[in-house]
Design an enzyme around this catalytic site. Structure first.
Site, PDB file in Angstrom:
ATOM      1  N   LYS A   1       0.761  -1.185   0.279  1.00  0.00           N
ATOM      2  CA  LYS A   1       0.220  -0.064   0.143  1.00  0.00           C
ATOM      3  C   LYS A   1       0.734   1.712  -0.645  1.00  0.00           C
ATOM      4  CE  LYS A   1      -2.740  -3.491   0.702  1.00  0.00           C
ATOM      5  NZ  LYS A   1      -4.438  -3.761  -0.330  1.00  0.00           N
TER       6      LYS A   1
HETATM    7  C1  LIG Z   1      -5.053  -4.654   0.841  1.00  0.00           C
HETATM    8  C2  LIG Z   1      -6.552  -4.500   0.956  1.00  0.00           C
HETATM    9  C3  LIG Z   1      -7.240  -5.000   2.185  1.00  0.00           C
HETATM   10  C4  LIG Z   1      -6.247  -5.674   3.581  1.00  0.00           C
HETATM   11  O1  LIG Z   1      -5.687  -4.848   4.188  1.00  0.00           O
HETATM   12  P1  LIG Z   1      -4.933  -5.767   4.914  1.00  0.00           P
HETATM   13  O2  LIG Z   1      -4.013  -4.274   5.797  1.00  0.00           O
HETATM   14  O3  LIG Z   1      -4.422  -6.952   4.253  1.00  0.00           O
HETATM   15  O4  LIG Z   1      -5.915  -7.029   6.089  1.00  0.00           O
HETATM   16  C5  LIG Z   1      -8.655  -4.404   1.706  1.00  0.00           C
HETATM   17  N1  LIG Z   1      -8.835  -3.717   1.038  1.00  0.00           N
HETATM   18  C6  LIG Z   1      -8.419  -3.198  -0.336  1.00  0.00           C
HETATM   19  C7  LIG Z   1      -9.099  -2.710  -1.291  1.00  0.00           C
HETATM   20  C8  LIG Z   1      -6.282  -3.802  -0.166  1.00  0.00           C
HETATM   21  O5  LIG Z   1      -5.962  -3.446  -1.029  1.00  0.00           O
END
Ligand SMILES: *Cc1c(COP(=O)(O)O)cnc(C)c1O
Length: 385
Positions: free
Chosen positions: A189
Site C-alpha cells: 500500500k
Molecule cells: C490490501 C487491501 C485490503 C486488506 O488490507 P490488510 O491490511 O491486508 O488487511 C483491503 N481492501 C483493499 C482494497 C486492499 O487493497
C-alpha cells in the site's frame, strides 16, 4: 544472502520505501520499555487523521480488522447484506463475513475500476444494511452519488481506502470525504508498518467504540491507565478483540507519513512517464483519471485493447522472462471458488473484462528512469507492429 541480491537485474513490481530512519524509530521504541499499543500509536493516529482531514484515527493491526470493526459498528450483523464491488481484494469481503453479513456484489465503472453507483443502486435488497465503496488501486472514487444513495435508502456508508492514502476526490483526501474509511499499511500500500490498518472518521462515538473493541473490550486503554498512575481499573462491558497495532509499527508509520507526499510525487512522476510512452502504443490503454479525482498510483494498471498482438497472460510471461515483474489485474470475487458455488449465474461484465485484459506495471518510490525505460521498451517490442 542480502535481500537486494534477489532483485539483481530484476525489476520488481513494487518495493516498500523503508530505510535507516524507520530502523532508528523502531529501535527507539524497542529500547523505551513501551512496545505494544501506547503513545506512538496515539501519535500515529493523530498524524493520519490530520493528514486526511478526519477528526479521529483508530489504529488496528490490519485493514481487514479495521473494516470488520467499522462494519460491525455501522450496524452490520447476521442477516444483513452489504453492497460492494466484486472487483476487489478478498479481504474486503472477508470483513463483511466477519461482521456476520453477506457481500452482495456489484459491477464497476470500466474506466475508473471503482464501484458504479447505478450498479450499486440496482444491487440493493430489502436486507441491505450498508454500501462499502472501495477506492481501488490508488484512484479516489466519487463519493457524492454513494452518499446520496445511502442517505435516500437509509443505509450505512463505509469506505475501503486500503491502497489510496494520499488520493483526493473533489479536493478532499480519501479518509476525509464522506464516511468512516479503512486504510491498510501492508507493504503493497501507500505507506507501510509491515502489517497495520486504521479507521478514520468524524464520528466520535464510532471512534470511541472502535478503540474499546480493538483492545479486548476494555473500557480504558493501557495508556490511560498508565497516565493515571494505575489508579484507574478497566471494565469489560462487551466481548472485544485483539486488533492492536504496536508502538514499534506506529513509530515506523510516523516516519512513513513524513515521506508520504514525496512518495505520491514520485509515483505521479513515474505514472506521467509511462503515460507519455504508452500514448504512442495503440494496444495499451493507460489508467484514466477523471476530472474530480487524483490518483495516488499505489498501482499502475494498464488495459490491453482487443486485437493486441499478445494476450495479457502471454505478455505477462514475456515480461517475466525478461526480468520484469508485472502482475495480472484484480480477479473478481464472484469468480473465486468460495463465491462461485454460492453466487452461480451472476455476471459483472466490466469486472470480468478487467480481470482478463488488465495488468500492473512496476511502480514504486525508487524505481529509476532507466528501469522504466526497460519496461517501456519491452512493452513496445512485445506489442508494437
Ligand atoms: C490490501 C487491501 C485490503 C486488506 O488490507 P490488510 O491490511 O491486508 O488487511 C483491503 N481492501 C483493499 C482494497 C486492499 O487493497
Amino acid at each position: 544472502m542480502n535481500v537486494t541480491d534477489l532483485f539483481q537485474d530484476q525489476i520488481p513490481l513494487l518495493r516498500p520505501w523503508t530505510g535507516e530512519e524507520e530502523v532508528r524509530a523502531a529501535a527507539e521504541v524497542i529500547l523505551s520499555g513501551w512496545i505494544s499499543q501506547g503513545p506512538k500509536v496515539a501519535e500515529f493516529e493523530t498524524a493520519v487523521a490530520g493528514y486526511v482531514g478526519a477528526r479521529f484515527g483508530v489504529a488496528t493491526n490490519a485493514c481487514t480488522t479495521a473494516l470488520h470493526l467499522t462494519l460491525h459498528l455501522s450496524g452490520v450483523g447476521p442477516g444483513d447484506d452489504v453492497v460492494m464491488p466484486s472487483h476487489t481484494c478478498m479481504a474486503t469481503a472477508n470483513a463483511v463475513h466477519h461482521a456476520g453479513g453477506r457481500p452482495v456484489f456489484a459491477d464497476i465503472d470500466p474506466r475508473t475500476y471503482n464501484l458504479d453507483p447505478e450498479c450499486a443502486a440496482a444491487a440493493i435488497t430489502p436486507r441491505t444494511k450498508a454500501i462499502l465503496v472501495v477506492h481501488q488501486i490508488g484512484l479516489a472514487a466519487d463519493m457524492e452519488p454513494f452518499a446520496a444513495l445511502a442517505a435516500s435508502r437509509g443505509l450505512a456508508l463505509i469506505e475501503d481506502g486500503a491502497c489510496s492514502l494520499g488520493a483526493r476526490s473533489r479536493g478532499r483526501r480519501v479518509g476525509g470525504i464522506a464516511a468512516p474509511t479503512c486504510f491498510s499499511f501492508h507493504p503493497r500500500k501507500m505507506i507501510t508498518t509491515g502489517e497495520g490498518g486504521m479507521i478514520t472518521t468524524n464520528d466520535e462515538a464510532l471512534a470511541a467504540k472502535a478503540r474499546t473493541l480493538r483492545a479486548t473490550g476494555a473500557s480504558i486503554s493501557d495508556l490511560e491507565r498508565h497516565k493515571a498512575k494505575g489508579v484507574l481499573v478497566q471494565k469489560y462491558g462487551e466481548v472485544g478483540y485483539n486488533y492492536r497495532l504496536t508502538d514499534i509499527q506506529a513509530a515506523i508509520g510516523l516516519v512513513q507519513m513524513r515521506k508520504l507526499d514525496a512518495m505520491v510525487e514520485q509515483r505521479t512522476a513515474q505514472a506521467r512517464r509511462y503515460d507519455a510512452a504508452l500514448a504512442g502504443l495503440d494496444e495499451v490503454e493507460p489508467p484514466y483519471v477523471p476530472p474530480y479525482a487524483t490518483h495516488a498510483y499505489s498501482s499502475y494498471l494498464i488495459r490491453l485493447r482487443a486485437g493486441a498482438r499478445l494476450d495479457r497472460d502471454a505478455l505477462l510471461r514475456r515480461m517475466a522472462e525478461r526480468g520484469i515483474s508485472c502482475r495480472s489485474g484484480i480477479q473478481p470475487l464472484h469468480q473465486e471458488p468460495f463465491y462461485e458455488a454460492r453466487y452461480s449465474g451472476v455476471h459483472f461484465p466490466a469486472s470480468e473484462e478487467a480481470a482478463r485484459a488488465t495488468m500492473f506495471l512496476p511502480i514504486f518510490p525508487g524505481l529509476t528512469e532507466e528501469q522504466q525505460e526497460r519496461v517501456i521498451a519491452e512493452l513496445r517490442s512485445a506489442l508494437g507492429r
